[in-house]
Each structure stands twice: as C-alpha cells, then as structure tokens.
Write a protein that holds these residues in place. Structure first.
Motif, short mmCIF file in Angstrom:
data_model
loop_
_atom_site.label_atom_id
_atom_site.label_comp_id
_atom_site.label_asym_id
_atom_site.label_seq_id
_atom_site.Cartn_x
_atom_site.Cartn_y
_atom_site.Cartn_z
N VAL A 130 10.65 26.88 55.60
CA VAL A 130 11.51 26.69 54.43
C VAL A 130 12.74 25.93 54.90
N GLY A 131 12.99 24.76 54.31
CA GLY A 131 14.11 23.96 54.76
C GLY A 131 14.74 23.17 53.64
N ASP A 132 15.60 22.23 54.01
CA ASP A 132 16.29 21.44 52.99
C ASP A 132 15.34 20.51 52.24
N LEU A 133 14.13 20.27 52.81
CA LEU A 133 13.15 19.41 52.13
C LEU A 133 12.22 20.20 51.21
N GLY A 134 12.30 21.53 51.26
CA GLY A 134 11.44 22.36 50.44
C GLY A 134 10.77 23.44 51.27
N TYR A 135 9.59 23.91 50.86
CA TYR A 135 8.85 24.95 51.59
C TYR A 135 7.39 24.52 51.66
N PHE A 136 6.88 24.43 52.88
CA PHE A 136 5.51 23.97 53.13
C PHE A 136 4.97 24.68 54.35
N PRO A 137 3.64 24.62 54.55
CA PRO A 137 3.09 25.06 55.84
C PRO A 137 3.77 24.28 56.95
N ALA A 138 3.83 24.88 58.13
CA ALA A 138 4.65 24.32 59.21
C ALA A 138 4.29 22.88 59.54
N ARG A 139 3.00 22.57 59.72
CA ARG A 139 2.60 21.21 60.10
C ARG A 139 2.96 20.22 59.00
N GLN A 140 2.70 20.59 57.73
CA GLN A 140 3.01 19.67 56.63
C GLN A 140 4.52 19.40 56.55
N TYR A 141 5.32 20.43 56.75
CA TYR A 141 6.77 20.24 56.70
C TYR A 141 7.22 19.29 57.80
N TYR A 142 6.66 19.47 59.01
CA TYR A 142 7.04 18.60 60.13
C TYR A 142 6.68 17.16 59.84
N LEU A 144 6.33 15.78 56.90
CA LEU A 144 7.22 15.30 55.85
C LEU A 144 8.58 14.88 56.41
N ALA A 145 9.07 15.61 57.41
CA ALA A 145 10.36 15.31 58.00
C ALA A 145 10.30 14.17 59.02
N HIS A 146 9.06 13.82 59.52
CA HIS A 146 8.92 12.81 60.57
C HIS A 146 7.96 11.70 60.15
N GLU A 147 8.10 11.26 58.89
CA GLU A 147 7.36 10.10 58.38
C GLU A 147 5.85 10.27 58.55
N ASN A 148 5.34 11.47 58.21
CA ASN A 148 3.90 11.79 58.24
C ASN A 148 3.28 11.69 59.62
N LYS A 149 4.08 11.86 60.66
CA LYS A 149 3.55 11.88 62.02
C LYS A 149 3.66 13.30 62.56
N ASP A 150 2.56 13.74 63.21
CA ASP A 150 2.59 15.09 63.77
C ASP A 150 2.28 15.10 65.26
N THR A 151 2.46 13.92 65.90
CA THR A 151 2.12 13.82 67.32
C THR A 151 2.99 14.74 68.17
N GLU A 152 4.25 14.94 67.75
CA GLU A 152 5.16 15.78 68.53
C GLU A 152 5.29 17.18 67.94
N TYR A 153 4.45 17.50 66.96
CA TYR A 153 4.59 18.79 66.28
C TYR A 153 4.44 19.97 67.24
N LYS A 154 3.37 19.90 68.08
CA LYS A 154 3.11 21.02 68.98
C LYS A 154 4.25 21.19 69.97
#
Length: 750
Positions: A130-142, A144-154
């Motif tokens: 839950v953040g300033d961008l809304g509330y999403f599953p962790a990977r989706q939120y990341y 959304l905050a990083h231009e749809n890239k999840d390479t650095e999520y883990k």
C-alpha cells in the motif's frame, strides 16, 4: 535685575551644555573608532569561519525535513488502518476501504513533504504493498513504480526485508547512482516476524535544490551532502565541479577542515542521521567587503560628527529659548534661590502644581460627599416618601442613583461620635466600598447623633451585606469602644428609604444588651398575633387599600371587615350605612377599571339583589377577584413592553433633567428593580448609563460645532450642573470637556 540674572544663568548653562556635549562626543568617537577596527577584524575572522555557519544552516534545513519524516514514521505504527492490515493474514479478509484510507494518507503526506520520492508499506503476510500509487500485490506495485520493469524486484524486496536496522541508509540503484532510503519494521508481537515494512526514498533533486538556493552560499560557495562512507550524494555545482570535489574529498579523507586553492571549508556530521555536510567558500571574494565596510564606517563617523556639532549648536541655542521663557515666568529673585538649578526650580513648581491638583481633587470629593450627606439628611429629616419629590431633590443635590435597591444601616454610640470620628468612619467605609469594585454605592451622614449609611446596589451584591456590616461595626469600634449597628430591610424604591431607616432606628431603641453587635430587623420580625383593630381603623384600612388598588390586601380584609365592622352593629340604620360604604368603595373601584365595563352592570345588579350579609360578602369577593385579575393582566402587559417604551421615551426626552430610573418606573407603574434589571438585560447597560450616553454624544457635537460654554452645554443636554456634566463626560471619554474641545475627538472616533 531679574532679567540680567536669568540671561547670565542661561549663558552659563549653554556653555556647560556645549562643553559636556563635546566631551561626550570625543569619548563616543574614540570608542566607535576602536569598535570599528575590532568589528572589521572580527568580521574578517568571522568570514574565515563562515563555513561553520553555512554548514550549520544547511544541516538544520535538511535535518528538519528528515526529522519531520522520522516523526511521521514514528506515528504511523499507531494508525488504526495500519494496525488492522498488519494483523490480517489473508488477502480475501482485507477490507478494501482500509487500504484506500492508508494509501490516501501516504499520498497526502508525500504531497505535503516534497523531500519524499516515493513511499509505501509492504505487508509480508499478504504480499501486498500500500503506497502513494495505490494498493496492489507487491510485484505489480513495484512494476507500476518502475515503468513496468521487475528485474530488480527481488533485490529490492530482499533489501528491505533483510535490513537489520531501521532508519536511513544509502543504496546504489540500477544506474549506479547513490540513493537515500528509509526503512522501518513494524512488529506488533513478541516474534521476530515482520508484520509490516515501511519504505520510502528521498527526493535527491529536492535536496540539491536546497543546496543551490541556500542564501549564504549564493555565488561564493559549493555545498554538498555525502554518506558517512565517503560517497557523494547531493551536490550544488556542475558535473566538473562534482568530479573535482570528489578528488578533493579523497585527498583529505578524515580531515574536518579543508583548504585548497582559493577555497576553504569544513565537513560537519549530522547530529541525527548518517550524513555529512560539506561547504567550501571563496575566501578572496568574501573578504574584500570587510575593508570596504571599514572605510565607509570611518567616513560616516566623520560626517556624523561634523553634522552633530553643527546641529547641536543650533538646537542648543533654540531650545534654550523656551527654558528662558519658563524661568522668566517662574523665577523668583530671592537670596535662598541664588544657587538653585533652573531645572530643580521648574521641578519644584511642577511638584507644587501636582500637590495643588491633588488637594483640589480631595476638596472636590469632600464637596461631593457633603452634597450626598446633605441629601440623605434632608431625606431623613423630611421623612419624604414621594418618589417624584425625592427625584427632584436628587437633581437639586446633583446625585445620580442608577441601581435598583436601597438599604439603611445605623451606627450608634452611647456617648456619641465626635466630628473627627464621623469623618474617619465614613471615609474608611467609602474606601472599602470603592475597593470592592461592585455595583454598590454608599451615601453617609450624621443624623441625630447616629451615623447613617444608605447603601444603593444591584441584587447580585446583596450577599455582601454581612461583610459590609461587620466592616462598619469594626470601624465604629475603632472610633468608640462601645457601638451598636442596626440594619433595616432592603427595598427597591427611594420612597421606602424612610421605612428602612425607621426599622433600623426602632431596633436600636427596643433591643437591649447589644453592644458591639449587629442587629438586623429581619431577625426580629415575627408574625406576632396582632390586636384587633378598632372598627373605624379597619374601615379606613379597607378604603385605603381599595384606593391604592391593592386588591390582594382587600381580599384578605373583607371577611374581617364584615365580621367586626358590619356584622357586629345591631343598629339597623348604622349597619346599613356601613354596608353601603363597603359597597360604594367596590363600585368606585369598578368605575376606575375600564376592562370590566361590560361586567359592571351585572355586578351592580348582584349587589342590589343580595338579601343577606353572606351573599353580599360573596358578591364583593367576586368583584375584587375580578379587579385583581384585571390588574395583573394590565401590569403584565405593561411589563412586557416596558423596556421598549422606556428606551423610546428616553430617546425623545433625555434632555429633560428630571428623567431617570425612578420617574420612568413611576410612569409605567412597575418597580424600579424590575425596570432596571429588564432594561440592562435587553440593552446591556442601565437606564442612567443610557441617558448619560445620549447626553454625552449630543454634548460632544455641541462642543465641536458651537460656541456655547461648558456650563450652557451641560444644561442644554439635561445635566443639573456643570460639575456633574464634567464628571460624567470624563467617565465616558477619559478627558474633560475643555480638553476635548481643544484636542478634538480621538482617531478611533473619526
């Protein structure tokens, strides 16, 4: 002879004055020169150490912003929505409204604090953010905050969940750029499992903006922030300057002060956070101003000295003239004043004037007390009970009694009071009453060997009677060892002042062994069994009650009147005449009551048809009952509109010197206390105050726009004397009428 002495005195005074000024000026100039040199040197040293203040200023600005974030994070664990989300273990059980509220709170704070880049809370049990961008599953939120890239999520998730301490820390991003983050674990049980992890990043651009806009660093300094490991985080200069600064920091690692080329500076640690603040300034550019300031100071000081000497000479001669004129008017050529200083002479005359003014005020107060005492003495000696006559006497003695209640207290000594005793006792009691600052006023006089006190007050201060009575008794005992104090009852009309005095006087004459005691009429008043009155007295009392319109009292007397006056007469002719006398009084009362005009014929017929005394008694009872009810309705109607009528009447007749609370109450047929209380409740001030306010407003216009004298204006607006007018005017305007005419209205009135 006198003028020559004054001229000689003034010349000597001017010489001493100028000599003193020159000595003072030389001394001050020397001190200023030394002070200027010291100031320039101190200024140079201050500039050399300016980096400390600049660094402290930058540190304070940034630390305050970071501390605000820290405080917000400290409050967040106690948020009800966060507590709720931290304890839920399944997403399906989550109340979406709670997530929305939590997201909205974080977004609002981000908007209010531009130091925040992004902010969110990760809930491991739910794998939700839950953040300033809304509330999403962790990977989706990341994503959304990083231009749809999840390479650095883990790596990001591993970093925030494996961090072993809460607070600020530096971290390299994917572009190898140093970033400042804040992580806080929020456990709510004794286990080590994290129930919520708060994470935010600091907006580097905002921090660099603060460094570039620092008011001390503009154009002459380089400001930077780095981590405690030596990595440069934020910088106020260009890229080339940044590279140069990094090299300088590497060369001077571990040093607190840095001096290189034309720059000097210092590295200062943050008091709370893992940050270092660096400030470098251009010494040559900043120090050049100190010598310019010194030269300007010397030049200004020289000009001021020349102008000061010239102006002092001119003003000294000019200011000597009014002093000379004053001395010509005040100076008395006497041998004992030959060596007296002129200022001491003026001061002595001023002191004399103040003493005379104080003496005049005391005499004026004594005169006023004497007038009040004369009024009370007149009232007691004449035993006057007519309100109109009493009010006229008040005007004649320049009195204004604005409160509604009256009470008499009588202080007596068996051996009598001397004139000095009387003044002391009265003066002491008056001062005590003034110190109370209540709606209470006292008038006192000597009458037949006793000291009489007339207390004039509002209902809310009646509880002070006991204290006042004790004070009077104490003051009397100090004057004479053996005294008595008698207290009459409280009444709401001036006509009953005599009754209150008679009650107090009677108690002193009839009560024995009361030395140094307070006697209250109300304590001795008992409903004792009264002796039956003579028949003629009963009839006279009945006729007086009917004439006064006291129908309630008539109702109480009518039965006894028939039993003792009409029914006991065995002579048929005299009994009939007595009966007709009773009936005629009832018919006269009907004739004076227009409201019962329609029923009058019916009542007269009932009186004619009454065959026995019992029937006649019942009819008379019915008549007076109707009269009493009609009277109460009429009084109620008068009371309901009495304040509006009184205000309207005052607005039209306030210039009449005979108008007042008591005259208006008498016209309305209501009590003084009821009218005073109702008027004050509705309009916020008493009747006398309202009358005086209208009079003063008109008087102000006449003072400014006419050539009438103060005495003539006083009479034209309704005051009985100019003395009363001046006193009341000063109460309202804080100045006398003469001063008001001279100075004009205050700015607030314009």
């Amino acid at each position: 002879m006198k003028k020559e002495k004054i001229k000689k005195k003034m010349g000597k005074n001017l010489f001493i004055w100028i000599r003193s000024f020159l000595l003072t000026l030389i001394l001050i100039s020397g001190v200023l020169i030394l002070l200027t040199n010291w100031m320039v040197r101190s200024f140079s040293n201050e500039i050399m150490n300016l980096n400390h203040r600049i660094a402290a200023n930058i540190q304070t600005s940034i630390d305050i912003r970071l501390n605000d974030i820290d405080n917000f994070m400290a409050q967040l664990p106690l948020n009800a929505d966060n507590l709720y989300l931290s304890k839920i273990e399944k997403v399906e059980e989550v109340d979406v409204k709670r997530m929305i509220q939590m997201s909205s709170r974080l977004n609002d704070y981000k908007v209010s604090n531009t130091f925040i880049g992004d902010i969110c809370i990760y809930y491991p049990k739910l794998d939700y953010i839950v953040g300033d961008l809304g509330y999403f599953p962790a990977r989706q939120y990341y994503m959304l905050a990083h231009e749809n890239k999840d390479t650095e999520y883990k790596n990001w998730l591993k970093t925030i969940t494996s961090e072993e301490k809460n607070g600020y820390h530096f971290q390299m991003d994917a572009d190898e750029d140093l970033q400042l983050h804040y992580t806080k674990w929020l456990p709510y049980d004794n286990s080590d499992e994290k129930s919520a992890i708060l994470h935010l990043s600091i907006n580097k651009e905002e921090m660099e903006h603060m460094l570039k806009n620092d008011k001390y660093a503009s154009g002459h300094s380089i400001n930077a922030v780095m981590g405690q490991q030596g990595n440069l985080y934020a910088f106020s200069g260009s890229k080339d300057e940044k590279t140069w600064l990094e090299e300088i920091l590497q060369e001077n690692a571990g040093k607190q002060y840095i001096e290189v080329e034309k720059y000097s500076g210092a590295i200062q640690d943050s008091d709370f956070y893992p940050l270092n603040y660096i400030t470098l300034y251009d010494r040559k550019e900043l120090l050049k101003n100190s010598y310019f300031v010194r030269n300007i100071a010397y030049l200004s000081l020289g000009i001021c000295m020349i102008l000061g000497i010239t102006l002092f000479w001119i003003l000294g001669r000019r200011n000597n003239r009014p002093l000379k004129n004053i001395l010509e008017k005040l100076y008395v050529v006497r041998e004992d004043r030959e060596g007296q200083d002129e200022y001491a002479l003026i001061q002595s005359r001023i002191d004399t004037m103040l003493e005379n003014d104080l003496t005049s005020q005391k005499k004026l107060q004594e005169q006023r007390n004497a007038m009040e005492g004369m009024f009370l003495h007149y009232l007691l000696s004449s035993e006057e009970k007519n309100n109109s006559v009493i009010f006229a006497a008040m005007q004649r003695f320049h009195l204004q009694l604005e409160y509604s209640l009256f009470q008499i207290m009588v202080l007596r000594s068996k051996i009598g009071f001397s004139e000095e005793n009387i003044k002391d006792v009265i003066g002491k009691i008056k001062r005590q009453i003034e110190e109370l600052q209540k709606e209470l006023y006292v008038i006192a006089t000597e009458f037949k060997g006793d000291i009489i006190f007339l207390f004039h007050m509002e209902e809310e201060v009646q509880d002070l009677q006991e204290v006042i009575a004790k004070n009077i008794l104490t003051a009397g005992k100090e004057a004479q060892s053996s005294v008595q104090l008698s207290v009459g009852e409280v009444y709401d009309t001036t006509s009953n002042v005599i009754l209150s005095y008679q009650q107090a006087f009677m108690m002193l004459d009839t009560t024995k062994n009361t030395e140094n005691q307070i006697i209250k009429f109300e304590d001795y008043r008992q409903p004792a069994v009264k002796e039956e009155k003579l028949e003629s007295g009963i009839m006279a009392e009945y006729e007086m009650a009917v004439l006064e319109g006291n129908y309630e009292n008539v109702q109480k007397q009518i039965d006894r009147l028939f039993n003792q006056y009409v029914g006991n007469d065995h002579n048929i002719f005299t009994a009939r005449s007595k009966k007709y006398a009773v009936i005629n009084s009832a018919i006269e009362a009907l004739n004076r009551t227009p409201e019962l005009e329609n029923q009058k014929a019916e009542y007269i017929l009932a009186l004619q048809n009454a065959r026995d005394n019992q029937t006649l008694l019942e009819v008379i009872h019915e008549i007076f009952q109707a009269l009493e009810e009609s009277q109460k309705k009429r009084q109620k109607s008068r009371k309901e509109g009495c304040t509006e009528w009184a205000k309207s009447y005052i607005d039209q007749h306030f210039e009449d010197p005979m108008i007042g609370l008591y005259s208006i109450a008498e016209m309305l047929g209501i009590s003084n206390s009821y009218l005073s209380t109702s008027f004050k409740k509705q309009y916020g001030l008493g009747i006398v105050q309202y009358i005086n306010q209208l009079r003063i407003e008109k008087a102000k216009k006449m003072i400014l726009n006419t050539d009438y004298s103060i005495k003539e204006i006083a009479f034209r607006v309704g005051f009985a004397s100019d003395m009363t007018f001046i006193r009341v005017f000063k109460q309202f305007e804080n100045v006398t009428p003469g001063k008001y005419k001279k100075e004009g209205p205050a700015e607030s009135e314009l």
